[in-house]
Design an enzyme around this catalytic site. Structure first.
Site, mmCIF file in Angstrom:
data_model
loop_
_atom_site.group_PDB
_atom_site.id
_atom_site.type_symbol
_atom_site.label_atom_id
_atom_site.label_comp_id
_atom_site.label_asym_id
_atom_site.label_seq_id
_atom_site.Cartn_x
_atom_site.Cartn_y
_atom_site.Cartn_z
ATOM 1 N N LYS A 1 -27.232 26.735 -15.661
ATOM 2 C CA LYS A 1 -26.247 27.037 -16.440
ATOM 3 C C LYS A 1 -26.957 27.746 -18.000
ATOM 4 O O LYS A 1 -27.610 26.686 -18.605
ATOM 5 C CB LYS A 1 -25.128 26.142 -16.927
ATOM 6 C CG LYS A 1 -23.960 26.567 -17.612
ATOM 7 C CD LYS A 1 -22.832 25.519 -17.790
ATOM 8 C CE LYS A 1 -21.747 26.028 -18.741
ATOM 9 N NZ LYS A 1 -20.645 25.168 -18.852
ATOM 10 N N ASP B 1 -10.176 21.627 -22.124
ATOM 11 C CA ASP B 1 -10.267 22.975 -21.452
ATOM 12 C C ASP B 1 -9.687 22.963 -19.938
ATOM 13 O O ASP B 1 -10.596 23.389 -19.044
ATOM 14 C CB ASP B 1 -11.589 23.732 -21.717
ATOM 15 C CG ASP B 1 -11.289 25.271 -21.354
ATOM 16 O OD1 ASP B 1 -10.060 25.724 -21.438
ATOM 17 O OD2 ASP B 1 -12.380 25.754 -21.308
#
Length: 464
Positions: free
Chosen positions: A121, A226
């Site tokens: 990532k 989130d």
């Protein structure tokens, strides 16, 4: 910007040395001057400008000459530095296809030497679609100015720390392997985002598992902030894995209840729309009671007890407490060390005072004993001491006056000398201002001409 790893094959050690020099220069420069890059890189045979030209060609650097001639790293150059470090450490040996794109990151497949597929990532804060980082993320804390590369590095550090801690406490998260700069390496989740799944075999069990994860996080002192269908992975066996952690906050945050209710509402809304779920029936079937839930069957934030630890304090999550947040900010600014040192100095000073008091007590006992032995000669010694002290004071005052007079005399003598020197210099300058002397006007003649040679011969003959 597209990550083209093929360019890595053609980059030399000098290229990476110059890239690292630019990275070091960006610690205190927005645009790093060319001279500073050459000074930091210290290439053996020079050629820094040639290397800079090559890096510009591959778009690893950006050239800016608006104020002065300088360079800055691009995200591609930062990617190459992180990937090169990971390869040197032996974390992976190959970079594969891109498997995901988000508003804050890009995700790629990478392969180890034994063929194991991992997930890489790369955080990319500052995209046009998400630039309100200062308002919606707490990476900056007390800082007013920032750099997108630096913010990406902070986000990667925070995500790696959260992933490690949550995995240690038994949460369903990917296995965090390595972190460098803005790059995080983790295990690849064999599943799909929940948003892509059209049908579930056990909808009620999956729903209750997801809600249970939200409640467990709150019991550990954290809120995801989130938690939606895009950040929940589900495999073929309907096993849940949650991802994306940089924005997590503490339950002590001033907006903690709002974030908690928003996460719960996102899950309820998605299951209602996608799978036509009626939540009251599911909750009654599974729990049989409405403890800790409101009228709509949603978990209540006020009913949650922090019984499973303080992960927010361990990980310094945003807003976990005002005092702890102040201590962290002081530590970042370098103030915590001074506070610790001052506390240590206070303790030392208290100990020294105690020691001094104890020694004073011992000395007082000794003095009492001496007084008992010498009580007869007290008055005489006291009068002699007074006389001697007065004589010493008079002598010291006389010495001080004599020293002051001597200093004044020395200062006056120095002034007279400096004035005399200035007068002499002025007289010499006035004399030199007229015509030059004959010696100075004819001094050029004895510099290798015929006259100088004849003069030398005549001198030798006269000496013979």
């Amino acid at each position: 910007m597209k990550l083209d790893v093929d360019v890595l094959r053609y980059l030399s050690k000098d290229d990476f040395r110059v890239l690292t020099a630019v990275e070091l220069g960006m610690r205190n420069h927005e645009i790093v001057p060319s001279e500073l890059i050459a000074r930091i890189a210290r290439l053996k045979h020079g050629g820094t400008y040639k290397v800079l030209k090559n890096l510009l060609k591959h778009k690893l650097l950006h050239h800016d000459s608006s104020k002065y001639d300088g360079f800055r790293l691009t995200y591609l150059g930062y990617d190459f530095l992180a990937i090169k470090t990971m390869v040197n450490k032996g974390v992976f040996v190959a970079v594969g296809r891109q498997i995901g794109v988000g508003k804050e990151s890009d995700i790629f497949e990478v392969a180890r030497e034994d063929g194991t597929i991992l997930c890489m990532k790369l955080h990319r804060l500052g995209r046009v679609s998400f630039r309100a980082v200062k308002q919606k993320r707490d990476y900056l804390r007390h800082r007013s100015s920032f750099n997108w590369l630096y913010l990406s590095r902070l986000a990667a550090l925070k995500e790696f720390a959260f992933m490690k801690a949550l995995e240690a406490h038994g949460f369903p998260v990917p296995n965090a392997i390595e972190q460098n700069r803005h790059c995080v390496i983790m295990s690849l989740v064999q599943g799909y985002p929940l948003v892509q799944v059209k049908q579930l075999q056990n909808t009620d069990i999956v729903f209750e598992t997801i809600i249970g994860i939200i409640v467990r996080l709150a019991e550990h002192g954290l809120i995801h902030c989130d938690f939606n269908e895009f950040n929940i992975m589900i495999d073929d066996d309907e096993k849940i894995t949650m991802i994306d952690f940089p924005q997590m906050v503490s339950v002590s945050h001033r907006n903690a209840q709002m974030y908690f209710d928003r996460d719960v509402e996102c899950i309820f809304k998605f299951f209602r729309k996608r799978y036509n779920v009626t939540f009251k029936e599911i909750i009654d079937d599974i729990d049989g009671s409405d403890e800790g839930r409101d009228e709509g069957g949603k978990p209540s934030f006020s009913e949650i007890e922090r019984s499973d630890g303080f992960l927010d304090r361990e990980l310094a999550a945003s807003g976990f407490s005002k005092k702890d947040e102040e201590h962290i900010q002081q530590f970042i600014e370098g103030g915590a060390e001074s506070d610790i040192n001052s506390d240590g100095e206070d303790v030392d000073s208290v100990e020294e005072l105690d020691e001094a008091n104890s020694t004073d007590g011992d000395s007082s006992h000794l003095l009492e004993q001496d007084d008992g032995n010498k009580s007869g000669g007290k008055d005489e010694s006291f009068e002699a001491g007074e006389n001697s002290s007065s004589e010493k004071e008079d002598a010291t005052s006389e010495k001080e006056e004599e020293e002051e007079n001597e200093d004044d005399m020395e200062n006056e003598a120095e002034l007279v000398k400096s004035l005399n020197k200035q007068r002499q210099h002025a007289i010499k300058a006035a004399n030199r201002g007229g015509r030059k002397s004959l010696a100075s006007r004819n001094s050029y003649k004895d510099k290798g001409g015929r006259s100088s040679n004849n003069a030398k011969i005549q001198n030798q003959l006269s000496s013979w």
